[in-house]
Design a protein around this motif. Structure first.
Motif, short mmCIF file in Angstrom:
data_model
loop_
_atom_site.label_atom_id
_atom_site.label_comp_id
_atom_site.label_asym_id
_atom_site.label_seq_id
_atom_site.Cartn_x
_atom_site.Cartn_y
_atom_site.Cartn_z
N ALA A 7 0.83 -1.21 0.00
CA ALA A 7 0.00 0.00 0.00
C ALA A 7 0.86 1.24 0.00
CB ALA A 7 -0.91 -0.01 1.22
N ILE A 8 1.94 1.24 0.81
CA ILE A 8 2.81 2.42 0.88
C ILE A 8 3.45 2.69 -0.47
CG2 ILE A 8 4.91 3.32 1.93
CD1 ILE A 8 4.11 1.73 4.46
N VAL A 9 3.93 1.62 -1.10
CA VAL A 9 4.55 1.78 -2.41
C VAL A 9 3.54 2.29 -3.43
CG1 VAL A 9 5.63 0.54 -4.32
CG2 VAL A 9 6.31 0.05 -1.96
N THR A 10 2.33 1.70 -3.39
CA THR A 10 1.31 2.08 -4.37
C THR A 10 0.90 3.53 -4.21
OG1 THR A 10 0.51 -0.19 -4.32
CG2 THR A 10 -0.93 1.44 -5.33
N LEU A 11 0.78 3.98 -2.94
CA LEU A 11 0.39 5.37 -2.71
C LEU A 11 1.42 6.34 -3.27
CD1 LEU A 11 -1.11 5.22 0.86
CD2 LEU A 11 -2.27 5.97 -1.22
N SER A 12 2.68 5.95 -3.24
CA SER A 12 3.72 6.84 -3.75
C SER A 12 3.86 6.77 -5.26
CB SER A 12 5.07 6.49 -3.09
OG SER A 12 5.46 5.19 -3.47
N ARG B 147 -9.03 2.82 -11.38
CA ARG B 147 -9.67 3.46 -12.52
C ARG B 147 -10.96 2.77 -12.93
NH1 ARG B 147 -5.85 4.23 -17.37
NH2 ARG B 147 -7.65 5.43 -18.06
N ARG B 148 -11.07 1.48 -12.62
CA ARG B 148 -12.29 0.75 -12.94
C ARG B 148 -12.41 -0.38 -11.93
NH1 ARG B 148 -10.80 -3.01 -18.15
NH2 ARG B 148 -8.75 -3.73 -17.38
N SER B 149 -13.57 -1.03 -11.90
CA SER B 149 -13.81 -2.05 -10.89
C SER B 149 -12.85 -3.22 -11.02
CB SER B 149 -15.26 -2.54 -10.97
OG SER B 149 -15.55 -3.05 -12.26
N ALA B 150 -12.43 -3.54 -12.24
CA ALA B 150 -11.49 -4.64 -12.43
C ALA B 150 -10.09 -4.32 -11.93
CB ALA B 150 -11.42 -5.02 -13.92
N ASP B 151 -9.82 -3.04 -11.71
CA ASP B 151 -8.51 -2.60 -11.19
C ASP B 151 -8.69 -1.84 -9.88
OD1 ASP B 151 -6.95 -3.60 -13.38
OD2 ASP B 151 -7.68 -1.92 -14.59
N ALA B 152 -9.58 -2.34 -9.02
CA ALA B 152 -9.96 -1.62 -7.79
C ALA B 152 -8.79 -1.50 -6.82
CB ALA B 152 -11.12 -2.33 -7.11
N MET B 153 -8.74 -0.37 -6.12
CA MET B 153 -7.78 -0.16 -5.04
C MET B 153 -8.29 -0.83 -3.76
SD MET B 153 -6.94 3.90 -5.21
CE MET B 153 -5.91 4.64 -6.46
N PRO B 154 -7.39 -1.21 -2.85
CA PRO B 154 -7.83 -1.52 -1.50
C PRO B 154 -8.41 -0.27 -0.85
CG PRO B 154 -5.60 -2.32 -1.89
CD PRO B 154 -5.95 -1.42 -3.04
N LEU C 86 -7.65 1.45 9.93
CA LEU C 86 -7.78 2.74 9.25
C LEU C 86 -7.64 3.93 10.20
CD1 LEU C 86 -10.75 2.34 6.74
CD2 LEU C 86 -8.36 2.78 6.20
N GLY C 87 -8.09 3.78 11.45
CA GLY C 87 -8.19 4.94 12.32
C GLY C 87 -9.33 5.82 11.87
N SER C 88 -9.14 7.13 12.01
CA SER C 88 -10.17 8.10 11.63
C SER C 88 -9.80 8.76 10.30
CB SER C 88 -10.32 9.16 12.72
OG SER C 88 -11.37 10.05 12.43
N VAL C 89 -10.74 8.80 9.38
CA VAL C 89 -10.52 9.42 8.08
C VAL C 89 -11.03 10.85 8.15
CG1 VAL C 89 -11.01 9.30 5.62
CG2 VAL C 89 -10.78 7.19 6.95
N ARG C 90 -10.14 11.80 8.03
CA ARG C 90 -10.52 13.21 8.12
C ARG C 90 -10.64 13.79 6.72
NH1 ARG C 90 -10.06 17.03 12.45
NH2 ARG C 90 -10.00 19.19 11.70
N LEU C 91 -11.84 14.24 6.38
CA LEU C 91 -12.10 14.84 5.08
C LEU C 91 -12.10 16.34 5.24
CD1 LEU C 91 -14.93 12.42 3.85
CD2 LEU C 91 -12.47 12.30 3.39
N LEU D 83 -9.18 5.63 0.43
CA LEU D 83 -9.58 6.67 1.39
C LEU D 83 -8.45 7.65 1.66
CD1 LEU D 83 -11.72 4.63 3.94
CD2 LEU D 83 -12.52 6.34 2.31
N LYS D 84 -7.22 7.16 1.67
CA LYS D 84 -6.11 8.09 1.85
C LYS D 84 -6.01 9.04 0.67
CE LYS D 84 -1.41 8.39 3.51
NZ LYS D 84 -0.27 7.67 4.14
N LEU D 85 -6.20 8.53 -0.51
CA LEU D 85 -6.22 9.38 -1.69
C LEU D 85 -7.36 10.39 -1.61
CD1 LEU D 85 -5.35 10.13 -4.58
CD2 LEU D 85 -6.78 8.26 -5.41
N LEU D 86 -8.53 9.92 -1.20
CA LEU D 86 -9.70 10.78 -1.12
C LEU D 86 -9.50 11.89 -0.09
CD1 LEU D 86 -12.37 10.39 -2.73
CD2 LEU D 86 -13.38 9.56 -0.61
#
Length: 398
Positions: free
Chosen positions: A10-15, A58-65, A94-99, A70-73
């Protein structure tokens, strides 16, 4: 070991988010800057419990965890729609997601596939309440069509935040400490919320709490709040819906609130269905319409509010409730209000009550005086088919 590998991935993917996804956000920003339609600016992001395919969202077949999505959002100020595939999402890490948002921030939509999309935490009754799953410091956010279980709180608005034009629709919340909070003791702005088709079951403290003078224009419709009955872990001041601290312009209709019972206090066991309290400023311009409140320990309706519209309300004791309606300090006009159960009554506490066409039509409503010494006495009358009874003034308390 597998869990650590997933987190490392996940860390690698986010970067290394795909250029296409980031380009989408830049495109959204450009459309907003040019005054384009907000809906056109939404970037589509897809998530699934474990991710799929290229995991770029980008699509359901390539869904993110989910944690990646949520971190991206939470990091973007652009408009986006996050679609959650059916499945069980374990969110305890996850903890708390702050928007967080501000001027020029685009709308966010988080939507699932109905009850087949379930977010599961690790909160258990008896745990400290903790932070909310979503902390809203952003406007124009919609939560649609998914279920949440075992979280401390689903939504909270932090102190000093602005969270306006919020929609919660088709969401189920089970076994939480609290459901949806615009909480007391805070300076925040929360206007124009719609809570529709929400189900809350088994909360410890409160299903929905609305508080504050800048909490305004809130609508709650087609919602069920079931406190789960008497439990050892229940908070002593448990409630279904609470209106506090000068909240105003609230409409609650087509709602069922039931089984809110406080802790087993030998002095006086609490638990209200719909409560409005004036300790830090009276709630104002509150409409309650087509509501059934049943089996709540103290009062099915416990109201201290000004300028209320009360229509087609049912207070059902279910062998549990101490009072049907507890009305305090102000003027109330209750149209087609109905008592069910042996102990159900109207209790007037230094208030003025007009009952219009109460049910049943052939029996006098049960009205009790609960006046204190510090205020003028209660006054009540009953009107049926346009014919009014004489006013009755409650005798001085003994």
């Amino acid at each position: 070991m597998m869990r650590w590998r997933r987190w490392a991935s996940a860390i690698v993917t986010l970067s290394l988010l795909t250029a296409a996804t980031m380009a989408g956000f830049r495109s959204a920003a450009a459309q907003q800057a040019q005054g384009g339609p907000v809906s056109a600016a939404l970037v589509e992001i897809h998530a699934s419990p474990e991710g799929a395919g290229a995991r770029n969202g980008r699509r359901s077949a390539d869904a993110m965890p989910l944690y990646q999505a949520l971190k991206l959002l939470s990091a973007t100020s652009r408009g986006a729609r996050l679609s959650l595939a059916a499945g069980t999402y374990h969110i305890s890490a996850l903890g708390s997601v702050r928007l967080v948002g501000g001027r020029g921030t685009g709308p966010l939509v988080i939507q699932g596939a109905g009850d087949a999309t379930v977010l599961v935490g690790r909160f258990r009754a008896g745990d400290p309440p903790g932070a909310a799953l979503f902390e809203l410091a952003r406007s124009d956010v919609a939560f649609r069509n998914f279920a949440v279980r075992n979280v401390a709180r689903f939504i909270d608005v932090p102190n000093g935040a602005t969270a306006e034009r919020i929609v919660v629709a088709g969401v189920s919340i089970e076994e939480a400490h609290d459901g949806i909070l615009i909480d007391r003791g805070k300076r925040h702005s929360a206007r124009d919320w719609r809570l529709e088709d929400v189900r809350i079951f088994g909360h410890v403290r409160v299903g929905i709490r609305l508080a504050g003078p800048r909490t305004q224009h809130i609508v709650i419709r087609r919602t069920m709040i079931d406190g789960g009955g008497e439990r050892e872990t229940n908070d002593c001041y448990k409630g279904g819906i609470q209106l506090l601290e000068a909240v105003s312009d609230v409409t609650i209709e087509n709602v069922h609130v039931s089984r809110n019972i406080g802790c087993a206090d030998p002095r006086y066991q609490q638990g209200d269905g719909v409560e409005a309290d004036d300790k830090q400023g009276a709630p104002r311009r509150i409409t309650l319409r087509h509501i059934v409140s049943s089996g709540n320990r103290d009062g099915n309706f416990d109201l201290k509010a000004e300028d209320m519209t009360l229509e087609d309300l049912v207070a059902r004791s279910d062998g549990v409730s101490r009072h049907g309606f507890r009305l305090w300090h102000y003027r109330y006009r209750c149209t087609r209000c109905r008592l069910e159960g042996e102990s159900s009554d109207f209790q007037v506490n230094n208030a003025t009550l007009s009952l219009l066409d109460p049910w049943p039509a052939d029996a006098p409503p049960l009205i009790h005086c609960g006046d204190g010494r510090a205020r003028p006495p209660s006054v009540y009358l009953v009107e049926r088919a346009g014919r009014s009874s004489p006013e009755t003034i409650c005798p001085p308390p003994k």
